[in-house]
Design an enzyme around this catalytic site. Structure first.
Site, mmCIF file in Angstrom:
data_model
loop_
_atom_site.group_PDB
_atom_site.id
_atom_site.type_symbol
_atom_site.label_atom_id
_atom_site.label_comp_id
_atom_site.label_asym_id
_atom_site.label_seq_id
_atom_site.Cartn_x
_atom_site.Cartn_y
_atom_site.Cartn_z
ATOM 1 N N PHE A 100 0.837 -1.205 0.000
ATOM 2 C CA PHE A 100 0.000 0.000 0.000
ATOM 3 C C PHE A 100 0.873 1.258 0.000
ATOM 4 C CE2 PHE A 100 -2.513 -3.523 1.452
ATOM 5 C CZ PHE A 100 -3.657 -3.389 0.703
ATOM 6 N N SER A 101 0.574 2.209 0.889
ATOM 7 C CA SER A 101 1.250 3.514 0.819
ATOM 8 C C SER A 101 2.725 3.473 1.204
ATOM 9 C CB SER A 101 0.536 4.539 1.705
ATOM 10 O OG SER A 101 -0.626 4.975 1.056
ATOM 11 N N THR A 102 3.179 2.350 1.725
ATOM 12 C CA THR A 102 4.612 2.244 1.992
ATOM 13 C C THR A 102 5.384 2.496 0.694
ATOM 14 O OG1 THR A 102 3.994 0.568 3.602
ATOM 15 C CG2 THR A 102 6.326 0.799 3.166
#
Ligand code: NAG
Ligand code: NAG
Length: 356
Positions: A100-102
């Site tokens: 995801f946003s990592t």
């Protein structure tokens, strides 16, 4: 009792039961075996990793992994559980997950590398590199404002589909035509979905080889440093990927749940949705540590499902947590599974550093 009263009683009982039963539900599945290694001094991290499953903070039918590098040495490398419960496929040393946003940390890193090489100047307007971007008041938006989530481009004005996302002509047209949702630079709001496509559009223009962000990351970061990470993993690696679980629940949680004090505080502080302070906090999406890190700046990002990837130069550490269980217990870096692992890691590091 009237029929209405009886009906209400039934409904109320059903709600109470539905609400409390899960709280007492203990999964019958056994705590999974924890595989991997810890260097001397980091033994407690392995115990804590197991406790995440013992306490049902992590789902025993899912799987996770935690890894730490200290002064360039891999001091913690742990994994447990299933990559795919339906197929009874175990989580292995090389299991991968969506993060995801990592990914925003990886994306920002590519932009920073191009800046190091003098190919991007953060203070210059995006339109300097991408003339078509200068529409609807976006002429003056700087690369820095875009990277700091201050551009007002939280969402595109036309819907995106798989066909569009895989056709740069179509995608760039939509990105360039989108109107900012506020006067750029005056506020901050998390560009959750659009951050990657916009940075990619800049990278494709400034890179002398016109590579996409995925290709750039692969050739400039993953391969030279032997890192098993991808922005857009090739299909043939699907068999190594853990299936995310609890996805729908996790999204509805974000929208309706707000059960977690940290989430509410984050929203109130405006770190996520349009505050005015917070551009500074998100500089280049290299998140400052807020209340979780020990000192100074850490670099990286965290993701919706609890995934985390950071480097902390203050302590010479890099660490990553991945899980395929999208925990409802916390958001991103406030996920309690990670928080407790991180606390245990920090205790180990401090003990090592205090040794004469
Ligand atoms: C990509 O999008 C452009 C603009 O919408 C369109 O003209 C073109 O045919 C598309 N290309 C493909 C391969 O679909
Ligand atoms: C944000 O803060 C700046 C400086 O403090 C101020 O000039 C600006 O009007 C503020 N913007 C909003 C949307 O509140």
């Amino acid at each position: 009792m009237s029929f209405l009263q009886q009906a209400l009683l039934v409904v109320a009982t059903a709600i109470v039961v539905a609400f409390f039963i899960p709280a007492f539900y203990k999964p019958s599945y056994p705590v999974p075996e924890v595989f991997g290694t810890v260097a001397p001094g980091f033994e407690e991290v392995k115990v804590v990793f197991r406790e995440n499953y013992e306490d049902n903070w992590d789902n025993r039918e899912a799987g996770s992994a935690f890894s730490v590098y200290y002064k360039g040495e891999n001091v913690v490398d742990l994994w447990a559980g299933f990559a795919d419960m339906e197929a009874k496929r175990l989580w292995k040393e090389d299991t991968m997950t969506v993060i995801f946003s990592t990914t925003k940390g990886l994306t920002a890193l590519c932009a920073a590398m191009l800046a190091d090489r003098g190919l991007i100047d953060f203070k210059k307007p995006v339109a300097h590199y991408w003339p078509e971007f200068a529409q609807h008041g976006k002429e003056k938006i700087t690369v820095e404002q875009l990277l700091e989530h201050e551009a007002g481009l939280l969402a595109t004005d036309s819907p995106l589909s798989y066909e569009i996302l895989t056709n740069y002509t179509a995608l760039d047209k939509i990105l360039a035509e989108t109107k900012p949702k506020w006067e750029p630079g005056t506020r901050h709001g998390y560009h959750g979905i659009t951050f990657g496509p916009y940075v990619d559009a800049i990278v494709r223009r400034v890179d002398p080889e016109k590579r996409s962000i995925g290709k750039f990351f692969d050739e400039e970061v993953s391969k030279p440093f032997d890192i098993d990470a991808y922005i857009g993993a090739p299909l043939e690696l699907d068999h190594r990927t853990g299936r995310c679980t609890n996805v729908q629940e996790r999204f509805s949680d974000i929208i309706y749940g707000l059960r977690n004090v940290e989430v509410i505080r984050t929203l109130i502080l405006g770190r996520i949705f349009g505050g005015n302070e917070s551009g500074k906090l998100n500089k280049l999406m290299f998140e400052t540590c807020g209340n979780i890190c020990e000192a100074g700046n850490i670099f990286g990002a965290s993701g919706l499902g609890g995934q985390v990837g950071y480097a902390d130069p203050n302590f010479h550490i890099g660490y990553g947590f991945v899980s395929r269980y999208m925990s409802p217990m916390g958001i991103q870096m406030y996920d309690p599974r990670f928080k407790r692992l991180k606390d245990s890691m920090m205790r180990a590091i401090k003990n090592l550093q205090e040794r004469p």
